[in-house]
Design an enzyme around this catalytic site. Structure first.
Site: not given
Ligand code: AOF
Ligand code: ZN
Length: 371
Positions: A56, A79, A167, A172, A204, A309
């Protein structure tokens, strides 16, 4: 919820922008944002990396004054908390947007619902749920980890027409063709971590890095963010000279608490050591492993391991998805199978998976199956 065809078109654009962060946003979600005024896109943004600006904020900067009165289409609820960066809700309110459309609410309990509520409280029209399934599919790991504390686990396997992965000797290389092997690197690059077993590493000595060869003679391009490599090594048998330890990115070695003494040489070589309790079979408890990987903020964990695993993970119900490449060859009865499991007697005891996607990759067929 009444959404118009234009709403859908702009949200689809926000999702495409979000996808640009596919390989880099770990441990954050991939998020895209489009700002539209009078039917015209005035700003675009996507989240590139943790610690960097959210989608945003990038879109608002991109739009400048044109954001006033605009509609914001965001693939995740904005957020409202102070994390590594300030709340996006404040930025949207200050910029004077008139409406915010989110594809889905944020599964992060710090945000969930509160972001849209605070926008509404500021007099902004809000709506949620447009292309929600597509938005969730873009962040399977982030969504699952926020909801359960556990990562999204998917296992990549390659097999012949007769269901063999190697094999009898273990040889692989290579069952699948070059296109399928390139496809695997795309899955590696988007993952937070790659999980393997000590048997595979001893056999590997793999790098387990994500690499791309855009024009083969010019050598591989190694993305800057590498998935962490995780080796299940109960008794710390991994030699400190293992190639993966010297690769860019983290190498985690997971062994038994009772074997801590043997881990020192690997710590000195630069690996991160994690000690876990034993499960009923005397090997590392895989449920405890998943809890640990969730705490370490791994969203998507890709399993690239052998039948042992893979069998244990299947038995314990810890895999969400299988990516299986089916190669047009036959390896015969002595070849190794995909999952090492105790013999099942009854059809009713079979492990059932649901087919999600089938596509041709070069000469191979890729199946995506889920639990
Ligand atoms: C993102 N990218 O564009 C939006 C997110 O630690 P911060 O400030 O980067 O916040 C991470 C949190 O913000 C993430 O867990 C999510 O809940 C919210 N939105 N996060 O990384 C974005 N819009
Ligand atoms: Zn945000």
């Amino acid at each position: 919820m009444p959404f118009t065809a234009d709403d859908t078109r702009f949200m689809a654009q926000a999702l495409r922008l979000a996808e640009r962060g596919l390989n880099t946003t770990h441990p954050n979600p991939r998020v895209g944002c489009v700002l539209v005024r009078d039917g015209v896109v005035v700003g675009e943004g996507w989240h590139e990396r943790a610690g960097g600006p959210h989608a945003e904020v990038v879109a608002l900067r991109n739009a400048g004054e044109a954001a006033r009165g605009a509609v914001a289409y965001v693939s995740l609820e904005p957020c409202s908390h102070h994390g590594r960066t300030p709340p996006c809700t404040e930025g949207l309110i200050a910029a004077g947007v008139s409406r915010v459309v989110a594809a889905m609410t944020d599964p992060n309990p710090l945000v969930s619902g509160k972001g849209l509520d605070s926008l509404a409280a500021a007099g902004i029209e809000t709506a949620v749920g447009l292309l929600g399934a597509e938005a969730k599919a873009l962040n399977p790991g982030f969504c699952k980890r926020m909801a359960t504390g556990l990562p999204w686990v998917f296992s990549k396997l390659a097999m012949s027409l007769d269901g063999r992965t190697a094999m009898e000797s273990g040889e692989s290389r290579w069952i699948t063709g070059p296109e399928a092997r390139r496809d695997v690197h795309r899955f590696r690059a988007r993952s937070s971590a790659i999980l393997t077993g000590i048997g595979t590493v001893l056999a590997d000595d793999p790098f387990l890095t994500a690499r791309f060869s855009p024009s083969p003679p010019n050598g591989d391009v190694i993305p800057e963010r590498q998935p962490a490599r995780i080796v299940m090594d109960s008794h710390f048998r991994l030699p400190p000279t293992a190639k993966m330890i010297a690769q860019p990115g983290r190498t985690l070695i997971i062994g038994l608490e009772t074997e801590a003494a043997g881990a020192e040489k690997l710590r000195e070589a630069g690996a991160e050591i994690h000690l876990l309790p034993a499960g009923l079979d005397g090997r590392v408890d895989l449920n405890a492993l998943m809890e640990l990987l969730g705490q370490l903020e791994f969203n998507e964990v890709m399993v690239e391991a052998g039948a042992t695993l893979n069998g244990e993970l299947l038995r314990d119900g810890l895999v969400d998805e299988w990516v299986i490449y089916l190669a047009p060859c036959v390896l015969g009865d002595r070849g190794r199978g995909l999952f090492h499991l105790p013999a099942l007697e009854l059809m009713a005891d079979r492990y059932q998976m649901a087919l999600q996607d089938v596509r041709r990759v070069g000469q191979d067929v890729r199946l995506i199956l889920q639990k």
